[in-house]
Design a protein around this motif. Structure first.
Motif, PDB file in Angstrom:
ATOM      1  N   GLN A 106      59.657  47.012-133.094  1.00  0.00           N
ATOM      2  CA  GLN A 106      59.657  47.387-134.346  1.00  0.00           C
ATOM      3  C   GLN A 106      58.651  46.402-135.066  1.00  0.00           C
ATOM      4  N   MET A 107      58.643  45.027-134.685  1.00  0.00           N
ATOM      5  CA  MET A 107      57.831  44.091-135.415  1.00  0.00           C
ATOM      6  C   MET A 107      56.305  44.449-135.196  1.00  0.00           C
ATOM      7  N   LEU A 108      56.045  45.029-133.858  1.00  0.00           N
ATOM      8  CA  LEU A 108      54.609  45.234-133.888  1.00  0.00           C
ATOM      9  C   LEU A 108      54.281  46.630-134.604  1.00  0.00           C
ATOM     10  N   HIS A 109      55.205  47.450-134.672  1.00  0.00           N
ATOM     11  CA  HIS A 109      54.896  48.690-135.502  1.00  0.00           C
ATOM     12  C   HIS A 109      54.610  48.245-136.977  1.00  0.00           C
ATOM     13  N   TYR A 110      55.391  47.446-137.317  1.00  0.00           N
ATOM     14  CA  TYR A 110      55.281  47.058-138.668  1.00  0.00           C
ATOM     15  C   TYR A 110      54.087  46.520-139.293  1.00  0.00           C
ATOM     16  N   SER A 111      53.567  45.644-138.162  1.00  0.00           N
ATOM     17  CA  SER A 111      52.230  44.690-138.265  1.00  0.00           C
ATOM     18  C   SER A 111      51.203  45.721-138.218  1.00  0.00           C
ATOM     19  N   VAL A 112      51.309  46.778-137.625  1.00  0.00           N
ATOM     20  CA  VAL A 112      50.282  47.828-137.621  1.00  0.00           C
ATOM     21  C   VAL A 112      50.260  48.453-138.730  1.00  0.00           C
ATOM     22  N   VAL A 113      51.274  48.780-139.341  1.00  0.00           N
ATOM     23  CA  VAL A 113      51.390  49.551-140.674  1.00  0.00           C
ATOM     24  C   VAL A 113      50.851  48.961-141.821  1.00  0.00           C
ATOM     25  N   PHE A 114      51.250  47.527-141.720  1.00  0.00           N
ATOM     26  CA  PHE A 114      50.676  46.587-142.793  1.00  0.00           C
ATOM     27  C   PHE A 114      49.320  46.487-142.598  1.00  0.00           C
ATOM     28  N   LEU A 115      48.696  46.517-141.418  1.00  0.00           N
ATOM     29  CA  LEU A 115      47.295  46.352-141.377  1.00  0.00           C
ATOM     30  C   LEU A 115      46.561  47.788-141.603  1.00  0.00           C
ATOM     31  N   VAL A 116      47.040  48.977-141.551  1.00  0.00           N
ATOM     32  CA  VAL A 116      46.684  50.098-142.113  1.00  0.00           C
ATOM     33  C   VAL A 116      46.549  50.079-143.441  1.00  0.00           C
ATOM     34  N   ILE A 117      47.646  49.763-144.055  1.00  0.00           N
ATOM     35  CA  ILE A 117      47.895  49.737-145.448  1.00  0.00           C
ATOM     36  C   ILE A 117      46.786  48.561-146.033  1.00  0.00           C
ATOM     37  N   ALA A 118      46.438  47.672-145.369  1.00  0.00           N
ATOM     38  CA  ALA A 118      45.365  46.800-145.900  1.00  0.00           C
ATOM     39  C   ALA A 118      44.217  47.372-145.600  1.00  0.00           C
ATOM     40  N   LEU A 119      43.872  48.002-144.651  1.00  0.00           N
ATOM     41  CA  LEU A 119      42.514  48.825-144.451  1.00  0.00           C
ATOM     42  C   LEU A 119      42.335  49.868-145.607  1.00  0.00           C
ATOM     43  N   ILE A 120      43.225  50.505-145.908  1.00  0.00           N
ATOM     44  CA  ILE A 120      43.300  51.614-146.956  1.00  0.00           C
ATOM     45  C   ILE A 120      43.079  50.966-148.322  1.00  0.00           C
ATOM     46  N   ALA A 121      43.815  49.957-148.517  1.00  0.00           N
ATOM     47  CA  ALA A 121      43.604  49.196-149.961  1.00  0.00           C
ATOM     48  C   ALA A 121      42.207  48.625-150.100  1.00  0.00           C
ATOM     49  N   ALA A 122      41.738  47.995-148.827  1.00  0.00           N
ATOM     50  CA  ALA A 122      40.325  47.454-148.928  1.00  0.00           C
ATOM     51  C   ALA A 122      39.404  48.578-149.139  1.00  0.00           C
ATOM     52  N   VAL A 123      39.529  49.838-148.793  1.00  0.00           N
ATOM     53  CA  VAL A 123      38.566  50.701-148.874  1.00  0.00           C
ATOM     54  C   VAL A 123      38.540  51.227-150.495  1.00  0.00           C
ATOM     55  N   PHE A 124      39.649  51.154-151.017  1.00  0.00           N
ATOM     56  CA  PHE A 124      39.726  51.762-152.119  1.00  0.00           C
ATOM     57  C   PHE A 124      39.593  50.655-153.331  1.00  0.00           C
ATOM     58  N   GLY A 125      39.546  49.248-153.022  1.00  0.00           N
ATOM     59  CA  GLY A 125      38.896  48.447-153.646  1.00  0.00           C
ATOM     60  C   GLY A 125      40.043  47.545-154.374  1.00  0.00           C
ATOM     61  N   PHE A 126      41.225  47.652-153.831  1.00  0.00           N
ATOM     62  CA  PHE A 126      42.376  46.901-154.152  1.00  0.00           C
ATOM     63  C   PHE A 126      42.507  45.515-153.296  1.00  0.00           C
ATOM     64  N   GLY A 127      41.833  44.398-153.780  1.00  0.00           N
ATOM     65  CA  GLY A 127      41.614  43.331-153.013  1.00  0.00           C
ATOM     66  C   GLY A 127      42.833  42.495-152.783  1.00  0.00           C
ATOM     67  N   GLY A 128      43.590  42.508-153.920  1.00  0.00           N
ATOM     68  CA  GLY A 128      44.678  41.595-153.696  1.00  0.00           C
ATOM     69  C   GLY A 128      45.845  42.173-153.090  1.00  0.00           C
ATOM     70  N   ILE A 129      46.127  43.407-153.192  1.00  0.00           N
ATOM     71  CA  ILE A 129      47.020  44.239-152.300  1.00  0.00           C
ATOM     72  C   ILE A 129      46.647  44.114-150.829  1.00  0.00           C
ATOM     73  N   ALA A 130      45.262  44.195-150.496  1.00  0.00           N
ATOM     74  CA  ALA A 130      44.820  44.224-149.038  1.00  0.00           C
ATOM     75  C   ALA A 130      45.013  42.843-148.220  1.00  0.00           C
TER      76      ALA A 130
END
Length: 64
Positions: free
Chosen positions: A10-34
């Motif tokens: 579960q921890m590995l799954h959530y770390s991957v989920v947060f990494l994907v969220i960070a990548l998507i946020a960075a693509v859309f320009g949300f630096g703080g969230i990323a």
């Protein structure tokens, strides 16, 4: 599968989920969230790694 293995997965799954969220946020320009999502992903990944190593060592000790 024991309870510790399920928690590690579960921890590995959530770390991957947060990494994907960070990548998507960075693509859309949300630096703080990323940046926040990357920090959470790093923390969860290192906790996963520590728990995996500890459970590996414990299983080696129990076999002997």
């Amino acid at each position: 599968m024991c309870q510790a293995d399920m928690k590690e997965n579960q921890m590995l799954h959530y770390s991957v989920v947060f990494l994907v969220i960070a990548l998507i946020a960075a693509v859309f320009g949300f630096g703080g969230i990323a940046a926040g999502a990357v920090e959470i992903a790093k923390i969860l990944f290192f906790l996963f790694a520590i728990m995996a190593i500890v459970s590996f060592v414990i299983s080696l000790i129990k076999k002997n």
